[in-house]
Design a protein around this motif. Sequence first.
Motif: not given
Length: 145
Positions: A30-40
């Motif tokens: 989840v932290r990787v996915a959130f890193a760019d501030s877009n959780y798709r």
Amino acid sequence: MFERLFPSRVPEPKPLPQPNAQLALGALLVRVAFADSNYRATEIGQIDRILSRTFNIGPIEAAKLRATAEALQRDAPETPEFARILREEVDYAHRLALGEAMWSVALADGHRHEKEEIQLLAIETALGLTDQDIEDLREKATRAR
């Protein structure tokens, strides 16, 4: 009158569970996915598939695990603590496979993002992966894209 019928009490939040290998992996994904501030949705789906496949659980259980991991990664230990749990409970070959899975989450939306790559490098390093293995994972992931 309404205050007596409907008191304005905010329910106490449920305490977060202690991180174990499942939650640590979920939180890092989840932290990787959130890193760019877009959780798709594509990233969420990829996380659920990884959790389902890795822990041999059904899609509903994987979604519940991801939801708990989302809360945990938001309010719990930093990346090194999650990585420590995985280093202690998962052998090197499987940690390498986890690095590959994390790349699949980072690239699930079809784009490379510098913030995700920075987060991935921090996680891979904290997992104790060698520099050569980290580079190989990056090359393999970006080539497959």
